[in-house]
Every structure is written in structure tokens, then in C-alpha cells.
Scaffold this motif. Structure first.
Motif, PDB file in Angstrom:
ATOM      1  N   GLN A 277       0.418  -1.011   0.051  1.00 26.77           N
ATOM      2  CA  GLN A 277       0.085   0.116   0.283  1.00 26.77           C
ATOM      3  C   GLN A 277       0.684   1.192   0.345  1.00 26.77           C
ATOM      4  O   GLN A 277       2.459   1.211   1.405  1.00 26.77           O
ATOM      5  N   GLU A 278       0.135   2.205  -0.668  1.00 27.89           N
ATOM      6  CA  GLU A 278       1.363   3.562  -1.062  1.00 27.89           C
ATOM      7  C   GLU A 278       1.417   3.766   0.703  1.00 27.89           C
ATOM      8  O   GLU A 278       0.499   3.999   2.030  1.00 27.89           O
ATOM      9  N   GLY A 279       2.133   4.143   1.174  1.00 22.71           N
ATOM     10  CA  GLY A 279       2.973   4.607   2.393  1.00 22.71           C
ATOM     11  C   GLY A 279       3.755   4.028   3.637  1.00 22.71           C
ATOM     12  O   GLY A 279       3.776   3.949   4.560  1.00 22.71           O
ATOM     13  N   LYS A 280       4.019   2.514   2.891  1.00 23.80           N
ATOM     14  CA  LYS A 280       3.788   2.030   3.741  1.00 23.80           C
ATOM     15  C   LYS A 280       5.354   1.324   3.461  1.00 23.80           C
ATOM     16  O   LYS A 280       5.858   2.243   2.768  1.00 23.80           O
ATOM     17  N   ASN A 281       5.975   0.502   4.613  1.00 21.93           N
ATOM     18  CA  ASN A 281       7.117   0.236   4.971  1.00 21.93           C
ATOM     19  C   ASN A 281       7.843  -1.060   3.762  1.00 21.93           C
ATOM     20  O   ASN A 281       6.823  -1.933   4.922  1.00 21.93           O
TER      21      ASN A 281
ATOM     22  N   GLY B 159      29.191  -3.239   4.992  1.00 28.47           N
ATOM     23  CA  GLY B 159      28.222  -2.409   5.948  1.00 28.47           C
ATOM     24  C   GLY B 159      27.789  -1.132   5.408  1.00 28.47           C
ATOM     25  O   GLY B 159      27.739  -0.282   5.160  1.00 28.47           O
ATOM     26  N   ALA B 160      28.230  -1.392   3.964  1.00 22.82           N
ATOM     27  CA  ALA B 160      28.197   0.254   2.867  1.00 22.82           C
ATOM     28  C   ALA B 160      26.243   0.286   3.101  1.00 22.82           C
ATOM     29  O   ALA B 160      25.638  -0.855   3.090  1.00 22.82           O
ATOM     30  N   VAL B 161      26.132   1.512   3.124  1.00 23.27           N
ATOM     31  CA  VAL B 161      24.762   1.884   3.238  1.00 23.27           C
ATOM     32  C   VAL B 161      24.437   3.095   2.394  1.00 23.27           C
ATOM     33  O   VAL B 161      25.311   3.799   2.058  1.00 23.27           O
ATOM     34  N   LYS B 162      23.917   2.844   0.837  1.00 22.42           N
ATOM     35  CA  LYS B 162      23.548   3.546   0.537  1.00 22.42           C
ATOM     36  C   LYS B 162      22.012   4.137   0.459  1.00 22.42           C
ATOM     37  O   LYS B 162      21.215   2.948  -0.155  1.00 22.42           O
ATOM     38  N   GLN B 163      21.946   6.052  -0.664  1.00 20.98           N
ATOM     39  CA  GLN B 163      20.488   5.724  -0.095  1.00 20.98           C
ATOM     40  C   GLN B 163      19.973   7.108  -0.796  1.00 20.98           C
ATOM     41  O   GLN B 163      20.927   7.702  -1.387  1.00 20.98           O
ATOM     42  N   GLU B 164      18.444   6.719  -2.017  1.00 14.39           N
ATOM     43  CA  GLU B 164      18.266   8.014  -2.922  1.00 14.39           C
ATOM     44  C   GLU B 164      17.229   7.771  -2.591  1.00 14.39           C
ATOM     45  O   GLU B 164      16.038   6.711  -3.005  1.00 14.39           O
ATOM     46  N   GLY B 165      16.456   8.984  -2.247  1.00 18.19           N
ATOM     47  CA  GLY B 165      15.093   9.349  -2.307  1.00 18.19           C
ATOM     48  C   GLY B 165      14.400   8.314  -1.489  1.00 18.19           C
ATOM     49  O   GLY B 165      14.880   7.865   0.029  1.00 18.19           O
ATOM     50  N   ARG B 166      13.420   7.502  -1.563  1.00 15.57           N
ATOM     51  CA  ARG B 166      12.824   6.328  -0.399  1.00 15.57           C
ATOM     52  C   ARG B 166      13.893   5.097  -0.747  1.00 15.57           C
ATOM     53  O   ARG B 166      12.846   4.243   0.263  1.00 15.57           O
ATOM     54  N   LEU B 167      14.337   4.505  -1.140  1.00 11.24           N
ATOM     55  CA  LEU B 167      15.161   4.152  -1.309  1.00 11.24           C
ATOM     56  C   LEU B 167      16.323   3.467  -0.313  1.00 11.24           C
ATOM     57  O   LEU B 167      16.899   4.559  -0.596  1.00 11.24           O
ATOM     58  N   MET B 168      16.568   2.533   0.311  1.00 16.72           N
ATOM     59  CA  MET B 168      17.976   2.548   0.514  1.00 16.72           C
ATOM     60  C   MET B 168      18.707   0.858   1.355  1.00 16.72           C
ATOM     61  O   MET B 168      17.660   0.566   0.456  1.00 16.72           O
TER      62      MET B 168
ATOM     63  N   ARG C  28      26.664 -12.955   3.524  1.00 15.60           N
ATOM     64  CA  ARG C  28      26.263 -12.662   1.815  1.00 15.60           C
ATOM     65  C   ARG C  28      24.523 -12.614   2.167  1.00 15.60           C
ATOM     66  O   ARG C  28      24.117 -13.110   1.061  1.00 15.60           O
ATOM     67  N   LEU C  29      24.105 -11.261   2.395  1.00 17.85           N
ATOM     68  CA  LEU C  29      23.280 -10.737   2.075  1.00 17.85           C
ATOM     69  C   LEU C  29      22.628  -8.839   2.400  1.00 17.85           C
ATOM     70  O   LEU C  29      23.890  -8.300   2.319  1.00 17.85           O
ATOM     71  N   SER C  30      22.087  -8.776   0.864  1.00 15.66           N
ATOM     72  CA  SER C  30      22.193  -6.845   1.194  1.00 15.66           C
ATOM     73  C   SER C  30      20.170  -7.236   1.456  1.00 15.66           C
ATOM     74  O   SER C  30      19.469  -8.154   0.682  1.00 15.66           O
ATOM     75  N   THR C  31      20.159  -5.992   1.408  1.00 17.34           N
ATOM     76  CA  THR C  31      18.836  -5.573   1.747  1.00 17.34           C
ATOM     77  C   THR C  31      18.125  -4.105   0.674  1.00 17.34           C
ATOM     78  O   THR C  31      19.061  -3.607   0.894  1.00 17.34           O
ATOM     79  N   LEU C  32      17.014  -3.984   0.629  1.00 19.10           N
ATOM     80  CA  LEU C  32      16.797  -2.592  -0.484  1.00 19.10           C
ATOM     81  C   LEU C  32      15.442  -2.573   0.508  1.00 19.10           C
ATOM     82  O   LEU C  32      14.683  -3.651   0.381  1.00 19.10           O
ATOM     83  N   HIS C  33      15.496  -1.677   1.092  1.00 21.77           N
ATOM     84  CA  HIS C  33      14.594  -0.749   1.747  1.00 21.77           C
ATOM     85  C   HIS C  33      13.515  -0.050   1.379  1.00 21.77           C
ATOM     86  O   HIS C  33      14.015   1.564   0.768  1.00 21.77           O
TER      87      HIS C  33
END
Lengths: 116, 115
Positions: free
Chosen positions: A14-18, A53-62, A70-75
């Protein structure tokens, strides 16, 4: 053989959710990429993660990278309709000598749909 | 600026025919990659060029597939005796070098349909 697995494969939000998309890979690497693909279109680069430990953010995506797990996440934060697309992670393990040359192994993709 | 371009955008051919797919990378990019994407899947690596030479062709499925990059810029992917299973989107990407961390910029792809 390197395996890259994404979870979930389908995500309706839904719009607005994480929410978070997970990318697991089977072989040691510290080079991970996230791409976006709209229907019928090519791939657009979102993030390049090159160290533990690298973290990058652009707008609503991190995006983040944990090389030990051996894991990456896209929040996704406060989703909006424009984020609807397919998201791919891709891993580069280089050659047997450890030299990277950008040969990417992609996950299956996560189809994200954001609705009102 | 100009991105990666691919021609044709669509190609329909008959089983057994020969096809050529062309890729124009971003000007100055020395690394060029070909991938193949089947419906509902992520792209699969086919071949990588650094300059004019194929540095890694381990992803080419069989000897019907061949690619060249004679002058270190434009590349052509050639498929002989096409089979229905070759139907897919063929994507080309380029980067400024083959070193780690360089972003690969993808072209729009060529959609190949083998009847």
C-alpha cells in the motif's frame, strides 16, 4: 556455482507503507548491485555496494550490504505508486584470481506493485 | 548524453535462420557485456569484452553463439541455426572499465522471437 536469491518474488504494497526486499547470495563477494526494470524497458542502475556495511540511500530507497551474512537489503520507505517495478540484485564474484571484471549474476527479481 | 543503443529492437525469425544483433556502447567505454533475459527471469551473462578481445565467453550456451567487437566499440552477437529456445531479450551493457564497482549501463535490448 554462485546462486543469488531474492525474497519475496512478488510484493504488493500500500502507498505509504514500508517494506524490505532481501537478496542472499551463496559465495563470498563484496560487490553487489541493485537495478530497477520497468515493464518492457531495460535495467536502470540504482545502487553499487562495494564493502561490508555499505549503505546507500536515494529518495525512498535505501540499500545495505552485509558481506559476512552474504545478504543485501533494499528498504522502501513510504512507498509511492512510481516505485512499482521489478527490482534485481546482482553479485560480482570476479574470476578465480579474485579480479573483478563486472560479470554479474542476477537474482530472479522482485515484482513490486504499490497500490493506493 | 547518448546511452547504449541496440538494433534491431525486435527481431522475428524462423527456426534454423541466422541472426545478428548489434550493440553500440557509450562512447569511451572499454568494457562491453552481453546478457540474455528470458521472460520472468533476471539477465544471464553471456560474454564480456575488454577492448577488442573477449575476456570471458563462459556464458555462451553453445557454439551457435558468437560475438565480436573488432574495433573495440560496436559489438555484434551472432546466432547461427536459431532454435525456439533462443527466444529472449538480448541485453547489452557497457562500463567505463572492467574494474570492480563500475556501473554497467544497459541498452534497451533486442527482443528475439524464433518461430
Amino acid at each position: 556455482e554462485l546462486k543469488v536469491e531474492q525474497n519475496p518474488l512478488f510484493l504488493s504494497m500500500q502507498e505509504g507503507k514500508n517494506y524490505t526486499i532481501y537478496c542472499n547470495y551463496s559465495t563470498t563477494s563484496d560487490r553487489l548491485y541493485w537495478y530497477r526494470q520497468d515493464p518492457g524497458k531495460s535495467l536502470e542502475s540504482l545502487f553499487v555496494l562495494l564493502s561490508n556495511g555499505a549503505v546507500k540511500q536515494e529518495g525512498r530507497l535505501m540499500a545495505s550490504l552485509d558481506t559476512k551474512a552474504r545478504l543485501s537489503t533494499l528498504h522502501i520507505t513510504a512507498a509511492v505508486h512510481d516505485l512499482s517495478a521489478t527490482y534485481f540484485c546482482a553479485v560480482d564474484i570476479g574470476d578465480a584470481g579474485g579480479t573483478s571484471y563486472g560479470k554479474l549474476t542476477f537474482g530472479q527479481g522482485t515484482i513490486l506493485t504499490v497500490h493506493p | 548524453g547518448a546511452g547504449v543503443s541496440q538494433t534491431p529492437s525486435n527481431k522475428v525469425t524462423e527456426k534454423g535462420k541466422y541472426v545478428e544483433l548489434r550493440c553500440d556502447p557509450i562512447s569511451g567505454h572499454t568494457a562491453l557485456y552481453w546478457y540474455r533475459q528470458s521472460l520472468g527471469q533476471g539477465p544471464e551473462f553471456l560474454i564480456y569484452f575488454q577492448g577488442t578481445g573477449a575476456a570471458d565467453d563462459s556464458g555462451l550456451p553453445n557454439d551457435r553463439f558468437f560475438a565480436v567487437r573488432p574495433e573495440g566499440s560496436v559489438s555484434t552477437l551472432k546466432i547461427q541455426r536459431t532454435e525456439r529456445g533462443d527466444s529472449a531479450v538480448y541485453l547489452c551493457a557497457s562500463s567505463s572499465s572492467g574494474r570492480a564497482g563500475k556501473t554497467q549501463y544497459f541498452g534497451p535490448g533486442t527482443r528475439l522471437l524464433v518461430l
